[in-house]
Design a protein around this motif. Structure first.
Motif, PDB file in Angstrom:
ATOM      1  N   HIS A 142       0.063   0.751  -7.636  1.00  0.00           N
ATOM      2  CA  HIS A 142       1.222   0.191  -6.914  1.00  0.00           C
ATOM      3  C   HIS A 142       2.268  -0.258  -7.969  1.00  0.00           C
ATOM      4  N   GLN A 143       1.599  -1.206  -8.862  1.00  0.00           N
ATOM      5  CA  GLN A 143       2.757  -1.841  -9.717  1.00  0.00           C
ATOM      6  C   GLN A 143       3.217  -0.867 -10.604  1.00  0.00           C
ATOM      7  N   LYS A 153       9.078  -1.059  -1.835  1.00  0.00           N
ATOM      8  CA  LYS A 153       7.875  -0.965  -1.176  1.00  0.00           C
ATOM      9  C   LYS A 153       8.053  -0.219   0.202  1.00  0.00           C
ATOM     10  N   GLU A 157       5.950   2.802   1.790  1.00  0.00           N
ATOM     11  CA  GLU A 157       5.266   2.999   3.001  1.00  0.00           C
ATOM     12  C   GLU A 157       5.743   4.195   3.994  1.00  0.00           C
ATOM     13  N   ILE A 209       4.472   7.500   2.799  1.00  0.00           N
ATOM     14  CA  ILE A 209       3.066   7.436   3.454  1.00  0.00           C
ATOM     15  C   ILE A 209       3.093   8.292   4.782  1.00  0.00           C
ATOM     16  N   ARG A 255      -2.699   6.310   0.290  1.00  0.00           N
ATOM     17  CA  ARG A 255      -3.569   5.301  -0.123  1.00  0.00           C
ATOM     18  C   ARG A 255      -4.921   5.790  -0.672  1.00  0.00           C
ATOM     19  N   PRO A 281      -7.545   0.445  -2.561  1.00  0.00           N
ATOM     20  CA  PRO A 281      -6.068   0.304  -1.832  1.00  0.00           C
ATOM     21  C   PRO A 281      -4.683  -0.033  -2.757  1.00  0.00           C
ATOM     22  N   ASN A 282      -4.910  -0.217  -4.020  1.00  0.00           N
ATOM     23  CA  ASN A 282      -3.719  -0.489  -4.765  1.00  0.00           C
ATOM     24  C   ASN A 282      -3.211   0.698  -5.496  1.00  0.00           C
ATOM     25  N   PHE A 311      -2.059   4.895  -5.332  1.00  0.00           N
ATOM     26  CA  PHE A 311      -1.502   5.980  -4.251  1.00  0.00           C
ATOM     27  C   PHE A 311      -1.931   7.258  -4.959  1.00  0.00           C
ATOM     28  N   TYR A 314       9.725  -4.009  12.353  1.00  0.00           N
ATOM     29  CA  TYR A 314       8.733  -2.901  12.741  1.00  0.00           C
ATOM     30  C   TYR A 314       8.666  -2.896  14.148  1.00  0.00           C
ATOM     31  N   ASN A 372       1.833   2.036  11.719  1.00  0.00           N
ATOM     32  CA  ASN A 372       0.908   3.117  11.449  1.00  0.00           C
ATOM     33  C   ASN A 372      -0.405   2.833  10.855  1.00  0.00           C
ATOM     34  N   ASP A 413      -1.801   3.278   7.956  1.00  0.00           N
ATOM     35  CA  ASP A 413      -1.882   2.390   6.477  1.00  0.00           C
ATOM     36  C   ASP A 413      -1.713   1.099   6.958  1.00  0.00           C
ATOM     37  N   ARG A 431      -8.248  -5.282   6.168  1.00  0.00           N
ATOM     38  CA  ARG A 431      -8.525  -5.640   4.525  1.00  0.00           C
ATOM     39  C   ARG A 431      -7.943  -7.342   4.311  1.00  0.00           C
ATOM     40  N   ASN A 447       2.937  -8.821  -5.053  1.00  0.00           N
ATOM     41  CA  ASN A 447       3.180  -7.566  -5.988  1.00  0.00           C
ATOM     42  C   ASN A 447       2.233  -6.758  -6.034  1.00  0.00           C
ATOM     43  N   LEU A 448       1.149  -6.750  -5.251  1.00  0.00           N
ATOM     44  CA  LEU A 448       0.275  -5.627  -4.906  1.00  0.00           C
ATOM     45  C   LEU A 448       0.839  -4.841  -3.919  1.00  0.00           C
ATOM     46  N   ALA A 449      -0.193  -3.733  -3.754  1.00  0.00           N
ATOM     47  CA  ALA A 449       0.180  -3.080  -2.743  1.00  0.00           C
ATOM     48  C   ALA A 449       0.058  -3.198  -1.208  1.00  0.00           C
ATOM     49  N   TRP A 450       0.010  -4.537  -0.936  1.00  0.00           N
ATOM     50  CA  TRP A 450      -0.086  -4.788   0.491  1.00  0.00           C
ATOM     51  C   TRP A 450       1.013  -4.365   1.333  1.00  0.00           C
ATOM     52  N   LEU A 483       4.166  -4.056   3.530  1.00  0.00           N
ATOM     53  CA  LEU A 483       5.449  -4.931   3.412  1.00  0.00           C
ATOM     54  C   LEU A 483       5.345  -6.038   4.913  1.00  0.00           C
TER      55      LEU A 483
END
Lengths: 781, 228
Positions: A695-696, A755, A759, A762, A769, A774-775, A777, B180, B184, B186, B193, B209-212, B214
């Motif tokens: 992701h980063q 971000k 999404e 996706i 993912r 989970p980080n 793609f 929202y 979805n 994801d 999680r 900064n991680l892929a959590w 939004l």
């Protein structure tokens, strides 16, 4: 007398003779009445030594003479020199010392001449110190070693007295300190260790005391004046009696005690500190502050920070002022960028001029201050006023300068200057693409309605924008300007065509401006039902256009057209200049006396919005061409309209304006859409090539890709400004990977926006993912 | 019953192959009997014309096994059956589920529920169940997201018992935010999680900064703002 026949000189005998010479020398030095040495005297003494050294053993007395040479000094110093200095104190002691040192050097010079022969062979053979050195060492070991402490203290005392304003004998100090230097015989160790260290320590203590008083009593400017003066004096001191090598160390100490230690307190003094100086425009004091603080390590950091805060506050105050003024405006005018906003932009420009001058003059063009200025402006330049973004305000400001009858009435040079400054301000705005869109829309209006005051200025600002933001920023706008030139040529050929084909002539003067779709803002073209007369015009032009090219499609934008109608009123015939929409509505009344709102709408085939606006302009505004029933101030769907045959005006020719629809929302929407596409395209491109990415990493590469020519600005990752991709309207987005990168504009990215796009992609099955991480793609082909 | 007695009589026999054969045939007979009972049970709830158990049938099943039809255990049952369409069970799905639960009567089914709950709660199964719960809500063809209201209910149902506090706050936030309107898959998986990994209520180990998703970044921001 030959060498061989020379009579051997006995040591005692020879030394007795030498002793006389030495005593004579001492007398001269003591100032006793003693005739100077004659050449003969000198020769005799020299020869005696020579003989005693060249005699055959055991009569070669070199070693003994060498020792006796040294002993002579030792004896003289112990018996005479030392006591004479010891009995004196302070300045008198120093004078005595200087005198004795001077004498000593003379003594060494003379004696070493007498004993010179030793220097030539004996010393070299035995690797012994030469005579000169021996002599000086005696003084050092006997006099200097014992007295240097006292001397040092005396000197420092005098220095401090001078600092307090007393007059002292500078020449004396110079001579004393020269001793410290010379005694080192080439090395500075003695000077540094025995004098300089203590002197620096004392200096530090001295200024520390002074500073602790001044900081409490004095204002910042006064303190700085004193500090500057002190530094000047200390420098002066060095040039007069300290050794030059002391200068940097001395100044550093003074700067430390006066400035470094109290830097913060000084800058933050409530009524006279940096903030206050900036507020009161104390340019001289600020210049001094810069000079002083630039000397201490990191001294300028806090100053530039305060400068930044000050400029930011000033700018933010301007924003608030404009906001307050705007909120006092009447409600219905709120969406229109008004006079206050214009004033605001001008004030921002003035603010910039003022503080740029500060940076250049007071702060000597230092990069730190350029940076502060930039950061300050970036903060408040991106605050909108009364719902209008700064991008829009700037664009409107430019419009006012460039259009005919604009609110800014300036000379040509003044305009050029102003445009230059506006473009510079653009550098601080993060939403440059928004500015471009607004600017383009307003440029279109100016060009299409012939409102541009001066072609040269139009081109000039485009050149400046191009220099600042790159060619792609201005390519569309340049295209627009070129289009008009081509359109004029086109019109000429059209008129030729008409004169060559008289039966094609529609009987109405028709001027058509053909625009290239890609350059101009998008205009909605409604299927207006044209009056019959105009339909013919359109057909004729279409036929003409076919003769020129078969590969282009013409889309008619009636919302931008104007018509000149002749209104045959009872009192007189008046020429009306109206838009095509208004004309179409008016011409309906040639065949009907009275029409309802819905009839008009049906016949024209326009939307409610358009119909309300145009009917309002014809029946409820300044010129009532139509009579409305009921005679209210607003249009409602139940109204009825009639031609107002009684209309009259003193002018023969009147213009009936149709206020334009507010574009603001649409512009913002368009730009947002473009940004989303740009980010999507970038993400897909990256994932397609990398297949799997964290992701980063993805966000970073996206930012980098979009900002390749400029840098990215964001507080999370601390980059600077950057570009993004604006996608051409005529593409259909079925496959993002084949998007052509037609244009690059400038934008500040929002990491949340990236971000969100990920999404969205996706959900649209472009990415997924990774199941285990989970980080990460994955690209879905 | 008869079968079993005859098998036990034969235990003295030395000929093992005969015994296994008999056992096999006995068990296959047993299983086919079981299947018969399962099928009969199915048809007792099924709609005659569609040949499937429809929402009405499910309701009566629920009252028979004394579980509310909004209870999470019904969802678990659907998961066990790998049911595809919400509100309906096909014969195949019914067979699959009940066979796995070894339940061929209503009573046995009722008694199998606690064990089913335990089974679902095992970490390896739970993630699968959690994902299933979302998919089960995608009732329209090509539907990819579920509306906020339903998501909130589902969250409470599925995660409520284990992560009461997080779920309550999350539901509150989802209802008041306006970014929202739908969630979805994801994002849905992200919620689980989140509850699992992130310390609550301090969120110390949460890194935006991680892929959590939004929506969770915004939730954490909102929570932190509330806490100050």
């Amino acid at each position: 007398m030959t060498m061989n026949e020379r009579k051997t000189i006995d040591l005692e005998q020879g030394w007795e003779f030498m002793q006389k010479g030495i005593t004579k020398l001492k007398n001269i030095l003591e100032g006793l009445p003693e005739p100077q040495f004659s050449s003969e005297d000198y020769m005799m003494l020299y020869t005696t030594i020579y003989n005693m050294c060249t005699q055959k053993p055991p009569h070669d007395y070199s070693q003994q003479l060498y020792d006796k040479y040294r002993e002579s000094f030792e004896e003289y110093i112990s018996s005479t020199v030392l006591p004479s200095i010891r009995e004196k104190h302070d300045e008198f002691m120093l004078r005595e010392l200087v005198k004795r040192w001077s004498n000593h050097k003379v003594m060494v010079r003379w004696l070493s001449r007498f004993f010179h022969y030793l220097d030539r062979y004996f010393i070299a053979r035995r690797s012994l110190p030469p005579l000169n050195e021996v002599g000086l060492t005696c003084f050092r070991d006997l006099v200097y070693t014992e007295l240097n402490g006292k001397v040092r203290d005396a000197v420092i005392t005098l220095i401090d007295q001078e600092r307090e304003g007393e007059q002292i004998d500078r020449a004396l100090l110079k001579n004393v300190l020269d001793i410290f230097v010379e005694i080192g015989m080439g090395q500075m160790d003695y000077y540094e260790n025995d004098f300089e260290t203590a002197m620096l320590k004392d200096t530090a203590a001295y200024y520390s005391r002074k500073a602790s008083n001044w900081i409490l009593e004095d204002s910042c400017p006064d303190y700085m004046l004193k500090a500057e003066e002190c530094l000047k004096r200390e420098k002066d001191r060095v040039s007069h009696y300290l050794h030059s090598s002391s200068e940097p160390k001395l100044l550093e100490k003074v700067q430390h005690e006066l400035l470094s230690v109290y830097a913060n307190q000084l800058l933050e003094k409530e009524h006279s500190g940096c903030h206050a100086l900036l507020r009161d425009d104390k340019v001289e004091d600020l210049s001094r502050m810069f000079r002083l603080f630039s000397k201490i390590p990191r001294g300028l950091d806090p100053v530039s920070n305060i400068f930044k805060q000050h400029v930011t506050a000033e700018g933010t105050a301007l924003v608030k002022l404009a906001e307050d003024a705007a909120s006092n405006k009447k409600a219905e005018k709120r969406d229109v960028v008004g006079l206050q906003e214009q004033v605001f932009v001008r004030k921002v420009i003035e603010l910039h001029d003022k503080y740029l001058a500060y940076v250049n003059d007071c702060f000597q063009n230092h990069t730190l201050f350029h940076k502060s200025l930039k950061e300050a402006f970036e903060v408040f330049c991106n605050k909108g006023v009364a719902g209008s973004s700064s991008a829009e305000l700037l664009a409107t400001f430019c419009d006012n300068i460039l259009k005919k009858g604009g609110s800014e009435k300036l000379s040509d040079e003044a305009i050029e200057e102003m445009l230059e400054k506006v473009v510079k301000l653009l550098a601080y705005i993060s939403d440059k693409d928004l500015f471009a869109e607004f600017y383009r829309k307003k440029l279109a209006r100016r060009l299409l309605f012939d409102k541009s005051a001066n072609d040269d200025h139009e081109r000039s600002i485009l050149t400046k924008l191009k220099q600042q933001c790159g060619g792609q920023f201005t390519s569309k706008m340049e295209g627009m300007v070129t289009d008009l030139t081509l359109a004029r040529e086109n019109q000429t050929s059209f008129e030729e065509y008409l004169s060559n084909n008289p039966n094609a002539n529609p009987g109405i003067d028709l001027t058509v401006t053909v625009l290239t779709t890609g350059f101009w803002p998008s205009y909605k073209s409604f299927d207006l039902n044209l009056p019959a007369e105009m339909v013919k015009c359109v057909e004729v032009f279409r036929e003409f256009y076919q003769t020129k090219t078969k590969h282009r499609k013409l889309t008619w934008i009636y919302s931008l057209g104007t018509c000149n109608l002749l209104g045959k009123f009872e009192s007189r015939t008046t020429e009306l200049i109206v838009t095509t929409y208004q004309a179409s509505a008016l011409l309906l009344f040639n065949s009907s006396d009275r029409l309802s709102y819905s009839e008009i709408m049906t016949q024209l085939n326009l939307s409610d919005d358009d119909v309300v606006r145009l009917l309002h302009s014809l029946s409820c505004a300044k010129y009532k061409i139509l009579n409305k029933e009921p005679n209210t101030k607003t249009i409602s769907p139940t109204d009825h309209f009639e031609f107002n045959s009684k209309f009259t005006d003193k002018m023969r020719r009147i213009k009936i304006p149709l206020p334009p629809v507010d574009e603001k929302k649409k512009v913002i929407e368009d730009v947002d859409k473009d940004r989303r596409y740009a980010i999507d395209a970038s993400i897909v491109r990256i994932m397609k090539s990398r297949k799997v990415l964290g992701h980063q990493q993805l966000v970073l590469e996206c930012v980098e890709q979009l900002g390749r020519m400029f840098k990215v600005h964001n507080t999370l990752f601390s980059f600077l400004f950057f570009f993004f991709v604006f996608v051409c309207e005529s593409f259909v987005f079925l496959n993002l990977t084949t998007l052509a990168l037609n244009e690059m504009l400038i934008l500040q990215p929002d990491f949340k926006a990236i971000k969100k796009r990920i999404e969205d992609l996706i959900t649209r099955d472009y990415l997924e993912r990774d199941k285990s991480n989970p980080n990460m793609f994955r690209y879905l082909a | 019953m008869k079968m079993r007695r005859s098998v036990s009589r034969k235990t003295g026999q030395t000929n093992s192959t005969d015994a296994t054969d008999l056992f096999r045939s006995a068990s296959s007979k047993a299983s086919s009997k079981e299947m018969e009972r399962i099928d009969n049970l199915f048809y007792s709830y099924a709609n005659k014309s569609s040949g499937m158990i429809d929402p009405e049938g499910i309701e009566s099943l629920c009252s028979d096994i004394e579980v509310s039809h909004t209870d999470v255990r019904i969802l678990m049952l659907a998961w066990k059956m790998k049911a595809e369409k919400q509100g309906y069970f096909t014969l195949e799905e019914w067979r699959r589920g009940l066979k796995a639960l070894r339940a061929d009567t209503v009573n046995k089914l009722k008694k199998a529920l606690p064990d089913l709950e335990k089974e679902v709660k095992r970490p390896t199964n739970f993630q699968d169940f959690y994902a299933f719960a979302f998919r089960y809500c995608l009732t329209e063809e090509k539907q990819k997201s579920v509306d906020i209201e339903s998501v909130c209910e589902l969250l409470g149902l599925v995660l409520g018992s284990q992560y009461r506090a997080q779920v309550d706050y999350l539901i509150e936030y989802l209802k008041i935010q306006s970014d929202y309107k739908v969630i979805n898959m994801d994002q849905w998986m992200g919620f689980y999680r989140f509850c699992n990994e992130i310390s609550f209520p301090d969120f110390n180990n949460y890194d935006p900064n991680l892929a959590w998703p939004l929506v969770l970044d915004n939730f954490v921001e909102w929570m932190k703002a509330k806490q100050t």
